[in-house]
Each structure stands twice: as C-alpha cells, then as structure tokens.
Enzyme design. Structure first.
Site, PDB file in Angstrom:
ATOM      1  N   CYS A  69    -133.378 -16.748 120.485  1.00 37.80           N
ATOM      2  CA  CYS A  69    -133.800 -17.740 119.490  1.00 37.80           C
ATOM      3  C   CYS A  69    -132.816 -18.892 119.325  1.00 37.80           C
ATOM      4  O   CYS A  69    -133.127 -19.875 118.661  1.00 37.80           O
ATOM      5  CB  CYS A  69    -133.999 -17.057 118.132  1.00 37.80           C
ATOM      6  SG  CYS A  69    -132.467 -16.395 117.421  1.00 37.80           S
ATOM      7  N   GLU A 116    -141.268 -12.150 118.778  1.00 36.32           N
ATOM      8  CA  GLU A 116    -140.593 -12.510 117.525  1.00 36.32           C
ATOM      9  C   GLU A 116    -139.588 -13.611 117.793  1.00 36.32           C
ATOM     10  O   GLU A 116    -138.955 -13.649 118.858  1.00 36.32           O
ATOM     11  CB  GLU A 116    -139.896 -11.271 116.948  1.00 36.32           C
ATOM     12  CG  GLU A 116    -139.159 -11.505 115.628  1.00 36.32           C
ATOM     13  CD  GLU A 116    -137.651 -11.710 115.799  1.00 36.32           C
ATOM     14  OE1 GLU A 116    -136.937 -11.734 114.786  1.00 36.32           O
ATOM     15  OE2 GLU A 116    -137.185 -11.866 116.959  1.00 36.32           O
ATOM     16  N   ARG A 160    -134.848 -12.954 105.147  1.00 40.38           N
ATOM     17  CA  ARG A 160    -134.879 -13.160 106.592  1.00 40.38           C
ATOM     18  C   ARG A 160    -136.310 -13.491 107.025  1.00 40.38           C
ATOM     19  O   ARG A 160    -137.160 -12.614 107.148  1.00 40.38           O
ATOM     20  CB  ARG A 160    -134.391 -11.900 107.302  1.00 40.38           C
ATOM     21  CG  ARG A 160    -134.123 -12.061 108.801  1.00 40.38           C
ATOM     22  CD  ARG A 160    -133.697 -10.746 109.427  1.00 40.38           C
ATOM     23  NE  ARG A 160    -133.185 -10.893 110.771  1.00 40.38           N
ATOM     24  CZ  ARG A 160    -131.912 -11.096 111.076  1.00 40.38           C
ATOM     25  NH1 ARG A 160    -131.013 -11.163 110.106  1.00 40.38           N
ATOM     26  NH2 ARG A 160    -131.526 -11.232 112.329  1.00 40.38           N
ATOM     27  N   ARG A 162    -138.973 -14.713 109.770  1.00 39.03           N
ATOM     28  CA  ARG A 162    -139.160 -14.763 111.211  1.00 39.03           C
ATOM     29  C   ARG A 162    -140.640 -14.950 111.525  1.00 39.03           C
ATOM     30  O   ARG A 162    -141.510 -14.558 110.744  1.00 39.03           O
ATOM     31  CB  ARG A 162    -138.672 -13.469 111.881  1.00 39.03           C
ATOM     32  CG  ARG A 162    -137.150 -13.264 111.804  1.00 39.03           C
ATOM     33  CD  ARG A 162    -136.419 -14.286 112.666  1.00 39.03           C
ATOM     34  NE  ARG A 162    -134.990 -14.081 112.721  1.00 39.03           N
ATOM     35  CZ  ARG A 162    -134.100 -14.655 111.918  1.00 39.03           C
ATOM     36  NH1 ARG A 162    -134.525 -15.474 110.951  1.00 39.03           N
ATOM     37  NH2 ARG A 162    -132.808 -14.443 112.075  1.00 39.03           N
TER      38      ARG A 162
END
Length: 349
Positions: A69, A116, A160, A162
């Site tokens: 990422c 993800e 968090r 995502r």
C-alpha cells in the site's frame, strides 16, 4: 492462495470458514519467519511473486492479497513526493504489483478474491488509480466486483480505515452492504489489549516481568525522546498542523498502528501517569490490537525482534475484519463449489 501474505492475517481469517491454503507468497524474510512459526507450510511457499511462473501456482478457489500500500497511502505519497519519486502505478517497484494479481487471476480464474489496501487507494491520483484497478478486474478479467471502506474500530481499539475489494467470477447474490458492522461508538477500548499489570496475566518474557506481570521498562520511552516528541508537537500545533504523538489511556481507542511504529512509537503511546514517561505498546499488545490474539491471549508466536514485529503488525490486516468478510463470502463460495461438482458429475455422466 495467500499473496503478499505478510504474517498470515488473511489466512487466519479464511481458515475460520474452513479454508485450506495451497500457495503462499511473501518476499520479506522476517515476515516469512513469523508466518512459518504460526502456520503449516507444507505447500508451495514462494518469495518474490514476480519470479514465480503462473503455471507453477496450484489451482485455487479464492485469491487473497493485501497488495503493498505504500505507493497509495497518504504517508507513502507524501514521502515519495518529497524525494521526487513517483508513486502509485508509476512506482516501478511496488505500484505494479497489482498486475501480478491480475496475471494470476487471468490464468487460474479462481471463483473469488479479496483484496485489501489503504483507504486512500480510492482517491489516489484523482481516482484514476482505482478506476484502472476496477477496469482491469471488471472489464479485462470479467469479475463482478464490489468494494467497501471499513473502519476496524468496531472490532479492535484502533482507528484503522481500509478498503476491501471483493470479486466473484460468476453472478450471485453477494452484497457487501449485507456485512453488519457493529456500532463504532461501542467498540472495544485499549484495556482489552493492554497487559493488565495486576498479576492476573502470566508474565511473558521479554514483554512483561514476573512481578505482577508488569510491562518491561524497556518499553518506556526515554527522557530525550519524550522531550523531542513534546517539542515536535508544540511546533506543529503552532503552525496549525495535526502532527504529534498520540497519548492514550486504557479507556481510549488508538490511532492507526503503522509499520514505522518501531521508530519512536509516537502514534500510540500509553500514558503511565505524571511520574513516568509514556511507553510503547509491546509486540504482544500489537498482536491483540490487530486481532491475532484475543483479549488476554498470547497464542500467536512472535519469533522476531521487536523492530520486525512492529513492522509486521503495522503492515498487517485486522484479523476480525477479515473473518467477518470471509463469513459473508462463504455462502457464495460454497455454492459455486457445489455447482462445479454438479457440473463435473454431469460431464462424467
């Protein structure tokens, strides 16, 4: 198959619905060490996926991948811009790794996939990066794709966010909106992952010491670092910036745990009162924060140094989120498996 596997967060989630891993790829040798300490690896285990011939990968029903990422994250883009480096798909080392996923999907045509990445993937390069990804998955490869941004704060005491991308080869009734996310305001607090330090937990060297299982003093930050962090925050507050450390009490929810946590621990510091400097989380607490261990458990094996452990947990997926998505996907995965078996029986007849 477990691609860009890290320390096995995806695998742990899909084993909860009866998944059996047939192929793993992870380039980092330290992450490999942690992965192999916790999972059976009597299947093909590859390093750099770019060196793997697609034909050598076993056929599989589900492809799982948390592709790197850094080229798309806010922090990663900022850093690369400051260094005059390209990012996203222009990043020759990491940005093109999405196309390794596409290469495997095109050849093996698994029934489903789950990808993800950071939330910023959706808005990176004014949305063009995400449009390219969807175009490849939907138009070139023909998958039916849905995506959803989920905040793990409902499952673990960490803010968090995502993006999760689900694809199915065949039309079905899968609906990502059917995933019920618990009320974010009623999520767990840090008390559920921190060492209780009251003797109710067995001590674990080197994270805690025998006396009441108190946290090892080595996790308390030094005066020099604490002074620096306070000065740094004061300077940026004067400029109107939001940079600074994240000081947490047991009843709080943490900021996002990142791979850079090993550097100074600034994003999540645990308050130890006025008489003592704050401390970093221990790697065991990080394992709980990411859902690899449940409250009070110490089952996940951490065979690497603190530095490597922080990097690994900071780069990982949150296991309870993956478990929920896996559970939602399972009905459609198993339906397709049954249809395949019926089709094969009809062909044999």
């Amino acid at each position: 198959m477990d691609l860009f596997a890290g320390i096995g967060g995806f695998r742990k989630g899909f084993e909860s619905i009866g998944g059996n891993c047939v192929f793993t790829s992870e380039i980092d040798k330290f992450a490999q060490e942690t992965y192999k300490a916790n999972f059976q690896t009597n299947h093909l285990f590859a390093g750099d996926i770019r060196d793997v011939d697609t034909k050598s990968i076993p056929s599989h029903d589900v492809l799982l991948a948390g592709f790197p990422c850094q080229p798309f994250s806010l922090a990663g883009v900022s850093k690369k811009n400051s260094l005059g480096k390209s990012h996203g798909f222009d990043c020759k080392i990491q940005g093109t790794l999405f196309f390794e996923i596409a290469r495997i999907l095109e050849h093996h045509r698994p029934k489903a996939f789950l990808l993800e990445n950071v939330k910023n993937l959706k808005s990176h390069d004014k949305g063009q990066t995400f449009e390219t990804i969807l175009d490849v998955l939907e138009n070139k490869l023909g998958y039916k794709v849905q995506y959803r941004v989920i905040n793990a704060k409902s499952f673990v005491p960490q803010n968090r966010q995502r993006i999760y991308i689900v694809g199915f080869r065949e039309e079905n009734n899968f609906n990502f909106d059917d995933l019920i996310i618990p009320d974010i305001s009623k999520g767990p607090t840090l008390s559920s992952v921190l060492h209780p330090e009251d003797g109710s937990e067995n001590f674990e060297d080197p994270y805690t010491i025998p006396h009441l299982s108190k946290v090892n003093e080595k996790y308390t930050i030094t005066n020099k670092l604490w002074d620096y962090l306070k000065m740094y925050e004061k300077k940026h507050r004067a400029k109107g910036n939001g940079f600074g450390f994240g000081l947490c009490k047991r009843e709080d929810v943490a900021r996002t745990l990142s791979a850079r946590y090993h550097k100074d621990g600034a994003e999540i510091l645990i308050d130890q009162g006025e008489e003592k400097n704050p401390r970093r989380l221990t790697p065991r607490e990080c394992a709980r924060l990411m859902g690899f261990d449940k409250t009070g458990d110490s089952n996940f094996i951490i065979p690497v140094s603190d530095c490597q452990a922080y990097r690994q947990f900071g780069n990982s997926v949150v296991v309870p989120v993956i478990k929920e998505i896996a559970s939602l996907m399972s009905k459609n995965i198993f339906e397709e498996l049954i249809l395949d078996k019926i089709d094969n029986l009809e062909k044999c007849a």
